[in-house]
Motif scaffolding. Structure first.
Motif, PDB file in Angstrom:
ATOM      1  N   GLU A  39       0.846  -1.187   0.000  1.00 25.65           N
ATOM      2  CA  GLU A  39       0.000   0.000   0.000  1.00 25.65           C
ATOM      3  C   GLU A  39       0.888   1.245   0.000  1.00 25.65           C
ATOM      4  N   PRO A  40       0.315   2.408  -0.400  1.00 26.92           N
ATOM      5  CA  PRO A  40       1.141   3.615  -0.539  1.00 26.92           C
ATOM      6  C   PRO A  40       1.947   3.969   0.707  1.00 26.92           C
ATOM      7  N   ASP A  41       1.355   3.753   1.901  1.00 23.65           N
ATOM      8  CA  ASP A  41       2.073   4.114   3.126  1.00 23.65           C
ATOM      9  C   ASP A  41       2.888   2.945   3.682  1.00 23.65           C
TER      10      ASP A  41
END
Length: 391
Positions: free
Chosen positions: A31-33
């Motif tokens: 995921e992006p984070d």
């Protein structure tokens, strides 16, 4: 539960409570984070900082872990409804108004497990039954419906509603089900839930800038509590009728293939003579670049499906669940277009395919996913079949 399910069973998975965003086991697609969402059971605790395993928590369920179970239920032929009234953001636990409880926690808010006198190696043994790598997500087959309280990085609140503390989203869902008019489909349930949720925002002790946006996905056009089995696709040779034939001259449907070694291949689907074409063996890493250009002054009915080797169906267009299968008309200044890139991510033992269906928007009343086989009688159809192989 997976071993007990039979084809045609209905599973309702409802979760109302706390969640956190935390670093966890490796995911196939990060995921992006770089974090995962963990649902917290009542005994959730942090593992000691000295622990040498991937899991940060005991008594928590990771998003991908739960998703794998749902995929197994769908594969067994069950119909699955998931309702999640939970935060997905690791932020403050309470707002300035103590009457409002935010359901997102921080890892620091959880008590750490106490392992007094235990050897250091025992820390790792605590999570011996938990995978070090989480399973990859799979396209959800027909029969899955998800109702979520908020976007992936938002929080969802609870406060006193009807005399007792409860989640705002839970309240909206239950009131939608208890409405005077019986609900016929999940789409109706989602619309009514969203209307009630929006009304709550006007009286909630929460700033509008913090108010969450519910998310709905899956086979929303299906009848409530029912899974309709998708019929097998039988290639047909019927094209657009005589009155609609000029439509193809103003619509361009293209597929560009880019192989891992840099080779490219372009197909103009409007020029194919057969409704089915086998593209051969395509290596993992091949990119499918799909494009539809509409130069006509009328909107089009368009659906694109991906069919996996095990018969799992995934809608490629329309991209968002519940959207109408329509490609807008061209304007006097610009062409209406849609494009998307797909990548072959793994080798398959059996062929996969892309199925395109194109017709005039008024060829037939919009169809529901549950009745997808009732496609417009006068329609242009193409099925592109291939087998993905290891590079």
């Amino acid at each position: 539960m997976t071993d007990k399910l039979r084809s045609g069973d209905v599973v309702v998975l409802y979760w109302s409570g706390h969640a956190i965003r935390a670093e966890g086991p490796v995911k196939a697609v990060a995921e992006p984070d770089g974090k995962s969402t963990f649902l917290l059971a009542t005994d959730a605790q942090r593992f000691p900082v000295t622990a040498r395993h991937a899991w940060p928590l005991k008594g928590a369920v990771a998003d991908a872990e739960l998703g794998a179970a749902i995929d197994d239920w769908l594969a067994a032929g069950a119909h699955v409804l998931v309702v999640m009234d939970v935060c997905y953001a690791a932020s403050a636990t309470r707002a300035a108004d103590e009457a409002v409880l935010w359901r997102g926690l921080r890892v620091a808010d959880l008590q750490e497990l106490s392992i007094q006198g235990a050897p250091q190696d025992q820390d790792a043994a605590l999570a011996v039954d938990l995978p070090a790598v989480l399973p990859a997500a799979r396209p959800r087959s027909h029969g899955y419906v998800g109702l979520y309280a908020c976007e992936a990085m938002q929080r969802t609140p609870e406060w006193s509603l009807d005399g007792r503390p409860q989640g705002a989203f839970t309240h909206a869902v239950t009131q939608a089900l208890l409405g005077a008019k019986p609900l016929q489909s999940y789409a109706e349930m989602a619309r009514r839930t969203l209307d009630l949720h929006t009304r709550l925002s006007r009286t909630a002790p929460v700033a509008l800038s913090l108010w969450p946006a519910p998310v709905f996905e899956g086979s929303l056009q299906s009848p409530l509590w029912t899974a309709t089995t998708m019929l097998p696709w039988h290639p047909r040779s019927d094209l657009l009728g005589p009155d609609d034939a000029p439509l193809l001259h103003r619509v361009q449907v293209q597929l560009n293939l880019q192989m891992p070694d840099g080779q490219r291949k372009q197909l103009d689907l409007g020029g194919l003579h057969s409704p089915t074409q086998f593209l051969g063996r395509l290596p993992v890493g091949t990119q499918f670049m799909l494009q539809v250009l509409n130069r006509s002054p009328q909107a089009l009915y368009l659906r694109i499906f991906h069919v996996g080797e095990k018969g799992r169906w995934q809608v490629i267009y329309p991209e968002r669940p519940g959207d109408t299968p329509e490609l807008p008309a061209a304007s006097s200044r610009s062409v209406a277009s849609w494009q998307r890139t797909l990548v072959i991510d793994k080798a398959e033992l059996q062929p996969e395919s892309l199925l395109w269906v194109l017709a005039a928007a008024d060829a037939q009343q919009r169809i529901a996913d549950a009745a997808w086989a009732s496609l417009p009688q006068q329609a242009w159809r193409r099925q592109l079949v291939w087998q993905s192989v290891a590079p």
